[in-house]
Design an enzyme around this catalytic site. Structure first.
Site: not given
Length: 264
Positions: A145, A158
């Site tokens: 990501s 995250y």
């Protein structure tokens, strides 16, 4: 192993119900680039539904259940058994995205995110990479990501968890050069999916099909001294990431707060 005209034969999706992972595999099947697919995951009913979706596209699909209680060694053994031999592409699409982790004040939440996104996923990456290395061919597609570039105030846990995952994937990409196996590290921005359904849309948002197109194109590129191992989705995310990486902390915090106020 690729067939006589270079087409992929066997694709394994670790995280067999992932929206992005399934989009990648479905594109390969529809373009007649994958003849056999194996879906590995923990939700038997969802796996069967995903398998039927791919069967209607013309693929032969198998299911490999993964135990929800398995620890590191068991997970690694399950991955190796699923890949077996003659696997051309492994797509790793396992991860969780909490709705709100900016404060990092919930130890249980932080533990769950790191267990899935870093520890468990890292074990799977290592097992897959070693299997492809041993067989002397194949590509491991690691779904990372843009959040891995820097743990921002609005996605603290995250981002940090993905940073560990991304570092391992990039290290494996370097380590496997010249072995016949390779790693593609995919760094999407905001992707519309079940995982992001409860989150506000971010700038440059895309869909799983966009990731699928980018990965499909990257699979066509042969490895070499200058081969690209990072796939940004969309490509403009590379510029965004460079800005995030170098932005002073107070500025980054202010930008994150401004985006939050605007619903982005």
């Amino acid at each position: 192993m690729r067939d006589g005209v270079g087409r992929l034969q066997r694709v394994v999706l670790l995280g067999g119900t992932s929206d992005i992972g399934l989009a990648i595999v479905e594109r390969l099947v529809r373009r007649r680039r994958a003849a056999e697919v194996v879906l590995a995951g923990r939700d038997a009913d969802a796996l069967e539904e995903a398998a039927e979706r791919l069967r209607t596209c013309g693929a032969t699909v198998g299911i490999s259940p993964l135990s929800a209680t398995a620890a590191g060694p068991e997970v690694a053994a399950a991955v190796r058994a699923t890949l077996d031999v003659r696997t051309d592409v492994v797509v790793h699409a396992v991860g969780v995205l909490p709705h709100d982790d900016r404060d990092g004040d919930d130890p249980g939440l932080a533990t769950a995110v790191f267990d899935v996104n870093t520890t468990g996923s890292g074990v799977m990456l290592l097992a897959a990479a070693r299997t492809l290395q041993a067989q002397g061919h194949g590509t491991l597609v690691a779904l990372s990501s843009v959040a891995a570039v820097r743990a921002r105030p609005d996605n603290l846990v995250y981002g940090a968890a993905k940073a560990g995952y991304d570092a391992l994937a990039c290290g494996l990409a370097d380590q496997l050069r010249g072995t016949g196996a390779r790693v593609l590290v995919v760094r999407p921005g905001f992707i519309h999916s079940r995982m992001t359904a409860t989150h506000d849309e971010a700038p440059l948002a895309r869909h799983p099909s966009d990731v699928a197109v980018a990965v499909d194109r990257a699979l066509d590129r042969r490895d070499g001294p200058t081969a690209r191992r990072i796939v940004w989705v969309p490509p403009a995310m590379a510029v965004v990431a460079a800005g995030i990486r170098t932005m002073p902390g107070p500025v980054l915090t202010a930008v994150a707060r401004r985006l939050e106020e605007r619903g982005g």
